[in-house]
Design a protein around this motif. Structure first.
Motif, short mmCIF file in Angstrom:
data_model
loop_
_atom_site.label_atom_id
_atom_site.label_comp_id
_atom_site.label_asym_id
_atom_site.label_seq_id
_atom_site.Cartn_x
_atom_site.Cartn_y
_atom_site.Cartn_z
N UNK B 274 24.04 -13.27 -7.80
CA UNK B 274 23.81 -12.34 -8.92
C UNK B 274 24.25 -10.92 -8.58
N UNK B 275 23.92 -10.50 -7.37
CA UNK B 275 24.25 -9.12 -6.98
C UNK B 275 25.77 -8.93 -6.97
N UNK B 276 26.49 -9.90 -6.44
CA UNK B 276 27.95 -9.80 -6.44
C UNK B 276 28.51 -9.75 -7.86
N UNK B 277 27.96 -10.61 -8.70
CA UNK B 277 28.47 -10.69 -10.06
C UNK B 277 28.12 -9.44 -10.87
N UNK B 278 26.89 -8.98 -10.73
CA UNK B 278 26.48 -7.77 -11.45
C UNK B 278 27.27 -6.56 -10.95
N UNK B 279 27.47 -6.49 -9.64
CA UNK B 279 28.26 -5.37 -9.10
C UNK B 279 29.66 -5.37 -9.70
N UNK B 280 30.27 -6.54 -9.77
CA UNK B 280 31.63 -6.60 -10.31
C UNK B 280 31.70 -6.09 -11.74
N UNK B 281 30.69 -6.40 -12.53
CA UNK B 281 30.77 -5.94 -13.92
C UNK B 281 30.38 -4.48 -14.04
N UNK B 282 29.41 -4.02 -13.25
CA UNK B 282 29.04 -2.60 -13.34
C UNK B 282 30.14 -1.69 -12.83
N UNK B 283 30.92 -2.18 -11.87
CA UNK B 283 32.04 -1.40 -11.32
C UNK B 283 33.08 -1.04 -12.39
N UNK B 284 33.13 -1.82 -13.43
CA UNK B 284 34.08 -1.52 -14.51
C UNK B 284 33.80 -0.13 -15.08
N UNK B 285 32.53 0.24 -15.12
CA UNK B 285 32.17 1.51 -15.74
C UNK B 285 31.63 2.56 -14.78
N UNK B 286 31.78 2.34 -13.49
CA UNK B 286 31.23 3.31 -12.54
C UNK B 286 31.99 3.22 -11.23
N UNK B 287 32.49 4.35 -10.75
CA UNK B 287 33.18 4.36 -9.46
C UNK B 287 32.15 4.30 -8.35
N UNK B 288 31.19 5.20 -8.40
CA UNK B 288 30.06 5.14 -7.46
C UNK B 288 28.96 6.03 -8.01
N UNK B 289 27.73 5.70 -7.67
CA UNK B 289 26.58 6.49 -8.12
C UNK B 289 26.44 7.75 -7.27
N UNK B 290 25.46 8.55 -7.60
CA UNK B 290 25.23 9.81 -6.89
C UNK B 290 24.68 9.54 -5.48
N UNK B 291 25.58 9.49 -4.53
CA UNK B 291 25.17 9.14 -3.16
C UNK B 291 24.49 10.30 -2.45
N UNK B 292 24.74 11.53 -2.88
CA UNK B 292 24.03 12.65 -2.26
C UNK B 292 22.54 12.56 -2.59
N UNK B 293 22.24 12.15 -3.80
CA UNK B 293 20.83 11.98 -4.17
C UNK B 293 20.22 10.83 -3.37
N UNK B 294 20.99 9.78 -3.16
CA UNK B 294 20.52 8.68 -2.31
C UNK B 294 20.21 9.18 -0.91
N UNK B 295 21.14 9.97 -0.37
CA UNK B 295 20.97 10.47 1.00
C UNK B 295 19.75 11.38 1.11
N UNK B 296 19.59 12.27 0.13
CA UNK B 296 18.43 13.17 0.14
C UNK B 296 17.15 12.34 0.11
N UNK B 297 17.15 11.29 -0.68
CA UNK B 297 15.95 10.45 -0.76
C UNK B 297 15.65 9.73 0.55
N UNK B 298 16.68 9.17 1.18
CA UNK B 298 16.37 8.38 2.39
C UNK B 298 16.10 9.29 3.60
N UNK B 299 16.60 10.53 3.54
CA UNK B 299 16.19 11.45 4.60
C UNK B 299 14.71 11.81 4.44
N UNK B 300 14.27 11.89 3.19
CA UNK B 300 12.87 12.23 2.90
C UNK B 300 11.96 11.02 3.11
#
Lengths: 427, 427
Positions: B274-300
Motif C-alpha cells: 500500500x505504501x509503495x502504491x500510495x506513494x506512487x500516486x501522491x508523487x504525481x502531485x507533490x515533489x516533496x513535503x516540507x522536510x525542514x518542518x520534519x527536521x525541526x520536529x524530529x530534533x525536538x
C-alpha cells in the motif's frame, strides 16, 4: 539545416567518427558523476535563505495582524501572505489562497475538483466521454503527469518564441468542446525560457473556448530574472476579466525557488467566484495550512520589493551557470548545424534541440559518460517527443566547474550522435 | 430513564420552567462570548512547543542522516521522521510516509486515489453503482465530510463503550460488498473518548469484508493521555497481517495536537504494498513535503519517549479542564436524568447525551446565551443524529474560568430544554 557531418565526404566522416568515439572512450574512463537533470538550486544558492530561519524563534510574536498562526484556523492563509500572493500573481489579496509548500499539489487538487464536480453549471469532467488538455511542448513533465493520471488526453501544441502556437491553440479550442484546459508557464517557460508575448496573453484570455475551459497559469518563474533585461509578462487576469473570461484563469506560484525548495509557501489566485468555490472544496480535506511557515516567509519577504531584492542574490548564482551553458554550446556547436538552444533571461532551464532522432541517443550516451540529463522526451506529453530532438538542460544545481565538464560531455555526445546519424543515412 | 422534570407534577414543572427561564434571561443579559466548539488547544498550551522554533536557526545543520532537508527530494519523508512515524503508528519505518501538516489531507488523497483507480485488481470505486462507508457515530464530522464529498454513502454504526458495535459492523460487512471502508479513531475516539478494546481491534482486523475494504485508522490521539491510567490500544497492523489482511489498514496520525495545530507533520502507514502504491500516486502531485518542518520536529521530538514526555506537559493543561467538565456536569445534572456523559482518560472531547430531541434545542439555547458549541448533529453523518441527543463538548481551548462559566450555561440549557420537553409532552 544540414549538420557538418552530413556535409562531409564519407572518408572524412569516418575519420570524424573514429576521433569522436575515441574522445568518448576517454571520457568514459574518467568515471564522471554529474547531474544536469532537475531544476534544483545549488546548495550554496539555497543557503541565502537561511536568515529566514532566525525569524520565528521561541520568543517571537506568532500572530499576523491578529491571526494566531500557531493554532488551527484561517484556511485561506494569513493576511500578510495573501497580500504577498496578490502582488505576486497580480490579483487583489482576497482573490488568493495561500496553502502548503507545493503549487503542483494545488494544481492537482483543483483539477481533481473539476474532474469530480465540474465547473459550476457544467458536467463533471469525469462524466464526459472524452476530456482533452492542451500541453505546450516542450513543457513541464509534472504538469503533463497530473492530467495523464486523471485519464485526460494530453494534446501537445508546439511552443514558439512568443508562447504556444496561438493559431493552433485557437483553432483547436474553437473546434473542440472536449478541450477543457491548458497548462501555461508564461514567464521563462519550462524548458524553453521564453516569456509569452502580450499578444499571446491577450489571445489566451480572450479566445473562444468551451465555457468550462480552464488555463493553469503556473507563474513558477515570475520573479526569477537573472539578467538586467528581465522579461515582462502581461497581467492575464486583467485581460481575461475585461473579456468576461475571468473564471478561465487559475493562477499558481510558490516560493520553492525563492526560499527553500519543497519547504516554501504556495499561492492560488483566480476570480472571486473560483477562489470561493475552490476554497470550499479544499476545506473538505484541510483545516488550515502551515501558517507558521507563511508567517516566517512574510517576515522575511514582506512584499514584492523584498522578493525582488532577494532574487538578485539568487541571480548571482544563476548568471555564471547560464553563461557557462551559452559559452560551452557556442564554443562546441556554433556553426556545426548540430543543435540550436535557447538564451533565456531567467528561469531554470535551457532548451536544446539536436538533429531529428538524436535526443534519446544523446541522453543515453551522456549517461554512459557519467552525466545525467532529464530523460529525453520528458518535455513532451507521454514522453513522446515527435522528432526526438529536445533535451532540457538544467544547469542550476552543479557547480560551474562541474557544469562546464558536463557540457563538454553533452557537446561531445551531440557531435558523435550527429555523426552517427549522418553515417547511418548513407549506409 | 425519566428526567426529574417528567416526574414532577404539572404545577411544580411550571414553577421549575419559570425559574429556569428567569435564569436563562439573566445569563443572556451578561452578554457572554464563550467557545466550546472545536478541538483546539489553548494558547498557553500551544506555547509549550515554542522551544522547537529555536532548533532550526540559520547556522543549523539542515541535513538528516545525509538527506539535505533544504532542497527537493526524499518524497517519502526524511529518515528520522519516518522512524518516528513508525514508532507512532506501530509499523516499520519503511512502511510509513511523512507528508505535510495534515493527516486529514492524507486521508482525502488516499480515498480519492481508490475512488479514481481502485484498489489494485478491483474496480475503481467511482465506477461502481454504489459505494458505502461505515461511520461509527457519534464520530468526527470532518471524516464524514471526505466520503460525503466523493458521493460515498455514509452508514452510521453506533459507538459502544468498547468501540463501534462490532456485531453490526460484521453483519454489514459480511452481507454487503458495496461497503468499501470505515473510519476509526481507535484511541480516545472523537467525541466519546473511548478506546477500542483488544477484541474490537481483533475483530476489525480479521472480520470478513469486501476484498477492497479499507479501514482509515486515524490514531489522532495516540499519545494524548491526561491521566495516570492511560488507555492501551492493540496494534491493529500486527493483527491484520496475521490474518492476511495487512492491506486493509490505512494508518494516519499527525503532530497537530503535539506541536502546533495545522503546522505539524503528518504520518501515513500501511502494508509495504500500500505504501509503495500510495506513494506512487501522491508523487504525481507533490515533489516533496516540507522536510525542514520534519527536521525541526524530529530534533525536538526524536523518539516516542520524547513525545510522551512532551505530552505530559500538555496533560497539565488538559487535566483541569476535563476535571472541570466532570465536576460541573456532576454538580449540575447528577441524579436529574437529564443527561449522561463520557469520562475519557485522554483525547480532546467529552461526549454528552441529553434527552431525546434535546440536542439541537440545547445548542440553539446555548448560542442565545453566548456559548458556542459544535453544531448539534455534527457528530453524525450528514448532520443527522437520529435521536437528537448528542453534544460534543470541546473543553480544551477556553481557560478553566471561561469553561466553568460555559458549562454552567450548558447545564442550564439542558435543564430548561428537558423541562420544556416534559411540559410539551403533557400539553
Amino acid at each position: 539545416m544540414q549538420t557538418m557531418y552530413e556535409q562531409m565526404d564519407t572518408a572524412a566522416l569516418d575519420a570524424a567518427l573514429a576521433d569522436l568515439t575515441r574522445q568518448v572512450d576517454e571520457v568514459k574512463a574518467k568515471g564522471l558523476k554529474l547531474d544536469m537533470a532537475r531544476g534544483k538550486p545549488s546548495p550554496a544558492q539555497v543557503d541565502i535563505s537561511r536568515p529566514m530561519l532566525d525569524l520565528l524563534s521561541s520568543g517571537a510574536d506568532l500572530t499576523d495582524e491578529g491571526v494566531d498562526c500557531s493554532n488551527y484556523g484561517c484556511f485561506e492563509g494569513i493576511p500578510s501572505a495573501r497580500r504577498l500572493a496578490g502582488e505576486f500573481l497580480g490579483l487583489p489579496a482576497d482573490q488568493t489562497i495561500v496553502l502548503g509548500s507545493s503549487s503542483l499539489n494545488i494544481m492537482q487538487s483543483v483539477l481533481i475538483h473539476y474532474w469530480e464536480k465540474g465547473v459550476p453549471g457544467y458536467t463533471p469532467w469525469s462524466k464526459l466521454d472524452r476530456v482533452k488538455w492542451l500541453c505546450p511542448a516542450p513543457g513541464y513533465d509534472r504538469h503533463f503527469g497530473i492530467t495523464q493520471d486523471l485519464g485526460i488526453e494530453n494534446v501537445p501544441v508546439r511552443m514558439t518564441e512568443t508562447g504556444p502556437d496561438m493559431d493552433e491553440v485557437e483553432r483547436l479550442c474553437a473546434a473542440d468542446d472536449s478541450i477543457k484546459g491548458m497548462f501555461c508557464v508564461p514567464k521563462y517557460s519550462n524548458p524553453t525560457g521564453i516569456t509569452y508575448s502580450d499578444e499571446t496573453v491577450r489571445r489566451l484570455a480572450t479566445m473562444k473556448a468551451a465555457p468550462d475551459f480552464r488555463i493553469v497559469w503556473d507563474n513558477a518563474y515570475a520573479v526569477h530574472d537573472f539578467t538586467d533585461t528581465p522579461d515582462v509578462l502581461a497581467n492575464v487576469f486583467d485581460l481575461a476579466r475585461e473579456a468576461g473570461n475571468e473564471d478561465r484563469i487559475l493562477g499558481v506560484a510558490s516560493t520553492s525557488k525563492i526560499t527553500f525548495p519543497g519547504a516554501g509557501i504556495a499561492f492560488f489566485g483566480s476570480s472571486a467566484a473560483n477562489v470561493g468555490e475552490v476554497a470550499n472544496t479544499l476545506k473538505v480535506g484541510l483545516i488550515s495550512a502551515n501558517k507558521l511557515n507563511q508567517l516566517m516567509h512574510t517576515r522575511f519577504l514582506p512584499d514584492l520589493d523584498a522578493v525582488r531584492a532577494h532574487m538578485r542574490k539568487h541571480a548571482e548564482f544563476l548568471r555564471p551557470r547560464f553563461a557557462c551553458v551559452e559559452e560551452k554550446l557556442e564554443e562546441g556547436l556554433a556553426g556545426t548545424g548540430c543543435g540550436t538552444w535557447s538564451h533565456p533571461h531567467g528561469g531554470y532551464f535551457v532548451s536544446f534541440d539536436g538533429p531529428e532522432g538524436s535526443a534519446k541517443r544523446v541522453g543515453a550516451l551522456c549517461a554512459e559518460m557519467g552525466v545525467k540529463l532529464t530523460p529525453a522526451g520528458a518535455t513532451w506529453p507521454g514522453g513522446n517527443d515527435p522528432h526526438d530532438t529536445n533535451i532540457r538542460i538544467a544547469p542550476t544545481y552543479p557547480s560551474v566547474e562541474e557544469l562546464s565538464e558536463a557540457l563538454d560531455v553533452l557537446v561531445l555526445a551531440v557531435k558523435l550522435v550527429s555523426a552517427q546519424l549522418a553515417r547511418e543515412a548513407r549506409a
